[in-house]
Design a protein around this motif. Structure first.
Motif, PDB file in Angstrom:
ATOM      1  N   ALA A  34       0.829  -1.204   0.000  1.00 25.76           N
ATOM      2  CA  ALA A  34       0.000   0.000   0.000  1.00 25.76           C
ATOM      3  C   ALA A  34       0.869   1.263   0.000  1.00 25.76           C
ATOM      4  O   ALA A  34       0.562   2.241  -0.699  1.00 25.76           O
ATOM      5  CB  ALA A  34      -0.924   0.001   1.222  1.00 25.76           C
ATOM      6  N   THR A  35       1.960   1.231   0.745  1.00 25.91           N
ATOM      7  CA  THR A  35       2.853   2.388   0.784  1.00 25.91           C
ATOM      8  C   THR A  35       3.520   2.618  -0.567  1.00 25.91           C
ATOM      9  O   THR A  35       3.653   3.759  -1.028  1.00 25.91           O
ATOM     10  CB  THR A  35       3.929   2.180   1.869  1.00 25.91           C
ATOM     11  N   GLN A  36       3.936   1.547  -1.219  1.00 30.64           N
ATOM     12  CA  GLN A  36       4.571   1.671  -2.533  1.00 30.64           C
ATOM     13  C   GLN A  36       3.606   2.228  -3.570  1.00 30.64           C
ATOM     14  O   GLN A  36       3.996   3.047  -4.420  1.00 30.64           O
ATOM     15  CB  GLN A  36       5.111   0.314  -2.977  1.00 30.64           C
ATOM     16  N   VAL A  37       2.338   1.807  -3.511  1.00 29.26           N
ATOM     17  CA  VAL A  37       1.340   2.315  -4.456  1.00 29.26           C
ATOM     18  C   VAL A  37       1.136   3.816  -4.265  1.00 29.26           C
ATOM     19  O   VAL A  37       1.058   4.584  -5.238  1.00 29.26           O
ATOM     20  CB  VAL A  37       0.010   1.556  -4.289  1.00 29.26           C
ATOM     21  N   VAL A  38       1.055   4.248  -3.017  1.00 28.49           N
ATOM     22  CA  VAL A  38       0.871   5.676  -2.739  1.00 28.49           C
ATOM     23  C   VAL A  38       2.081   6.480  -3.230  1.00 28.49           C
ATOM     24  O   VAL A  38       1.930   7.564  -3.810  1.00 28.49           O
ATOM     25  CB  VAL A  38       0.652   5.899  -1.232  1.00 28.49           C
ATOM     26  N   LYS A  39       3.280   5.957  -3.031  1.00 26.63           N
ATOM     27  CA  LYS A  39       4.478   6.651  -3.493  1.00 26.63           C
ATOM     28  C   LYS A  39       4.483   6.784  -5.013  1.00 26.63           C
ATOM     29  O   LYS A  39       4.894   7.822  -5.557  1.00 26.63           O
ATOM     30  CB  LYS A  39       5.720   5.898  -3.020  1.00 26.63           C
ATOM     31  N   LEU A  40       4.015   5.750  -5.706  1.00 23.79           N
ATOM     32  CA  LEU A  40       3.940   5.828  -7.160  1.00 23.79           C
ATOM     33  C   LEU A  40       2.933   6.885  -7.610  1.00 23.79           C
ATOM     34  O   LEU A  40       3.171   7.628  -8.567  1.00 23.79           O
ATOM     35  CB  LEU A  40       3.561   4.466  -7.732  1.00 23.79           C
ATOM     36  N   ILE A  41       1.793   6.960  -6.912  1.00 18.93           N
ATOM     37  CA  ILE A  41       0.774   7.949  -7.272  1.00 18.93           C
ATOM     38  C   ILE A  41       1.282   9.361  -7.016  1.00 18.93           C
ATOM     39  O   ILE A  41       1.045  10.283  -7.818  1.00 18.93           O
ATOM     40  CB  ILE A  41      -0.524   7.686  -6.476  1.00 18.93           C
ATOM     41  N   LEU A  42       2.008   9.564  -5.923  1.00 19.96           N
ATOM     42  CA  LEU A  42       2.513  10.894  -5.591  1.00 19.96           C
ATOM     43  C   LEU A  42       3.563  11.371  -6.587  1.00 19.96           C
ATOM     44  O   LEU A  42       3.813  12.578  -6.703  1.00 19.96           O
ATOM     45  CB  LEU A  42       3.106  10.894  -4.181  1.00 19.96           C
TER      46      LEU A  42
END
Length: 209
Positions: free
Chosen positions: A189-197
Motif C-alpha cells: 500500500a505504501t509503494q502504491v501511494v508513493k507511485l501515485i505521488l
C-alpha cells in the motif's frame, strides 16, 4: 505433478517405456459425478508425495471462483506460518497500535515530515474503520473508543469486536494474522501511494478537442 507424486518419469514415446520408469500408487480409480456424469481419474496413496488435490464444485462459476479464492487465501496463510510463525492480532488491532506508535513518533520529528507521518497514521485507521462499518457498528465512534482503550490499558491486542462476543481483546477471541502477510499489505500500500505521488499530471482522454 503426477510423475512427482508417483515417482515415475515422463516418457515422450511409448517405445521408451520400461519398468524402471513406472511410478507407484496404492489405488487408481475412475469416478463419475454430476448430472452429466463427468468422469475423473483419482490416484491415491502415492509413494513419493503427500500432496492432495482439492476438487471444488458449485452451482455456478461465480461460486466456484469465490471458493477457489478463499482456498487460495487460506493456503497462503498456512504457507506464511510455515515460513515464519510470528503473528499479529487481527480485528484492526495491529493497525490501531501501529497508528498510535507512528503518531507518538511524529511528535519527536521536527519540520513538515511529521505531517506526512500523521497522515500515514490516519491511513492505518482505514482498516479498523472498514471492519466496524461492515459489522454494522458506528465506525468513527468504535475506532475512537478502541484507540482510547489501547492507550489507557496499554494493550495492543484490542480490536473491533465484529462478532459481538462481548470482548474487544483479539487475543482472547483467537483472531490473528501472519506477520509476513501484514508486512506485505502495508508495504504494498505504501509503494502504491508513493507511485501515485510521483505523478505530476493526468491527461484525460477527450480533454483536448
Amino acid at each position: 505433478l503426477l510423475a512427482i507424486a508417483t515417482g515415475g518419469r515422463i516418457v515422450p514415446r511409448f517405445q521408451e517405456l520400461t519398468a524402471e520408469k513406472l511410478g507407484r500408487a496404492g489405488k487408481v480409480r475412475e469416478v463419475s459425478f454430476g448430472t452429466t456424469k463427468d468422469r475423473m481419474i483419482i490416484v491415491e496413496d502415492c509413494a513419493a508425495s503427500k500432496a492432495v488435490t482439492i476438487f471444488v464444485r458449485g452451482g455456478n462459476k461465480m461460486m466456484i471462483d469465490e471458493t477457489k479464492r478463499s482456498l487460495h487465501d487460506a493456503i497462503c496463510v498456512a504457507r506464511n506460518l510455515v515460513r515464519s510463525n510470528a503473528i499479529v492480532y487481527g480485528g484492526g488491532s495491529a493497525e490501531i497500535a501501529c497508528g498510535i506508535a507512528v503518531e507518538n513518533a511524529a511528535d519527536a520529528v521536527p519540520g513538515v515530515e511529521q505531517y506526512a507521518m500523521r497522515a500515514f497514521a490516519d491511513a492505518l485507521d482505514a482498516i479498523p474503520t472498514a471492519l466496524a462499518e461492515n459489522s454494522g457498528l458506528p465506525p468513527i465512534e468504535t475506532v475512537a473508543m478502541i484507540k482510547s482503550e489501547q492507550i489507557k490499558m496499554n494493550n495492543p491486542h484490542l480490536g473491533i469486536d465484529c462478532k459481538e462476543t462481548g470482548t474487544n481483546d483479539m487475543k482472547t477471541q483467537g483472531v490473528f494474522e501472519t506477520l509476513i502477510g501484514k508486512q506485505q499489505q502495508i508495504l504494498l500500500a505504501t509503494q502504491v501511494v508513493k507511485l501515485i505521488l510521483k505523478i505530476d499530471d493526468v491527461i484525460t482522454s477527450g480533454q483536448y478537442q
